[in-house]
Design a protein around this motif. Sequence first.
Motif, PDB file in Angstrom:
ATOM      1  N   GLU A 142       0.839  -1.189   0.000  1.00 16.32           N
ATOM      2  CA  GLU A 142       0.000   0.000   0.000  1.00 16.32           C
ATOM      3  C   GLU A 142       0.875   1.240   0.000  1.00 16.32           C
ATOM      4  OE1 GLU A 142      -3.994  -1.360   2.400  1.00 16.32           O
ATOM      5  OE2 GLU A 142      -2.218  -0.859   3.571  1.00 16.32           O
ATOM      6  N   PRO A 149      -4.717   7.270  -1.056  1.00 16.94           N
ATOM      7  CA  PRO A 149      -4.150   6.016  -1.575  1.00 16.94           C
ATOM      8  C   PRO A 149      -3.823   6.104  -3.053  1.00 16.94           C
ATOM      9  CG  PRO A 149      -6.523   5.809  -1.270  1.00 16.94           C
ATOM     10  CD  PRO A 149      -6.142   7.130  -0.673  1.00 16.94           C
ATOM     11  N   SER A 151      -3.348   3.548  -5.977  1.00 16.84           N
ATOM     12  CA  SER A 151      -3.628   2.133  -6.201  1.00 16.84           C
ATOM     13  C   SER A 151      -3.248   1.644  -7.592  1.00 16.84           C
ATOM     14  CB  SER A 151      -5.126   1.854  -5.978  1.00 16.84           C
ATOM     15  OG  SER A 151      -5.924   2.629  -6.853  1.00 16.84           O
TER      16      SER A 151
END
Length: 231
Positions: A142, A149, A151
């Motif tokens: 992560e 975030p 991703s």
Amino acid sequence: MKILVIEDNESVASMIEMFFAKEGIDGEFIMDGLEGYARAKEGEWDCLIVDWMLPGMDGVTICRKLRQENETVPIIMLTAKDSESDQVLGLEMGADDYVTKPFSPLALMARIKAVTRRYNPQKLDANMIETSHFKMDKSTREVYLDGMPISNLTPKEFDLLYHFLQHPRQVFSREQLLESVWGYQFYGDDRTVDVHIKRLRNKIGSKDRDFFQTVWGVGYKFEESPSGNEK
């Protein structure tokens, strides 16, 4: 290890299959690009090995479509095209690495191990890096930028960013990055680094903020101070 191989050359596929059997790798082999693309989305794979020229859908298109759909599985392109522009195109479309035909099974295995390298999830603290802008967890793969975030990083983009965060402001040559991040010594593949740096700049940078600095004649460095450690 579970690997999907999309390759329409029977002799190449057979060679890889025999080597996988010796290495204890669970390989699935598909000879059509469209079928392979569909299968790639269906299963949980440690790695995809995709030939450039395929019936139904070529390997570059497969790679591009998977990345557009935020599939982060490592992808190795097999190609008989040995020109620099072709190799860069494959990397631009999201491949993590490429192997030029003809190749030895040992060379392919080295690339597979390099792109699928995983880390011990029990070492959580050792796998955490937090800086003024980034937070990365190597065990869960992560990454956060300013609390948001990120991703859409491929496995090798994640590894490259993690490496730079471990060594802020340190200048690395392309050869050093290949050895440290990709896991193999320099054999004329330095454009691989350039393409991955470009993709990271596009994904985590902006026109006003470029974390990666080019040191002309040497390589690259990451310019950011870890929070709480340096001013």
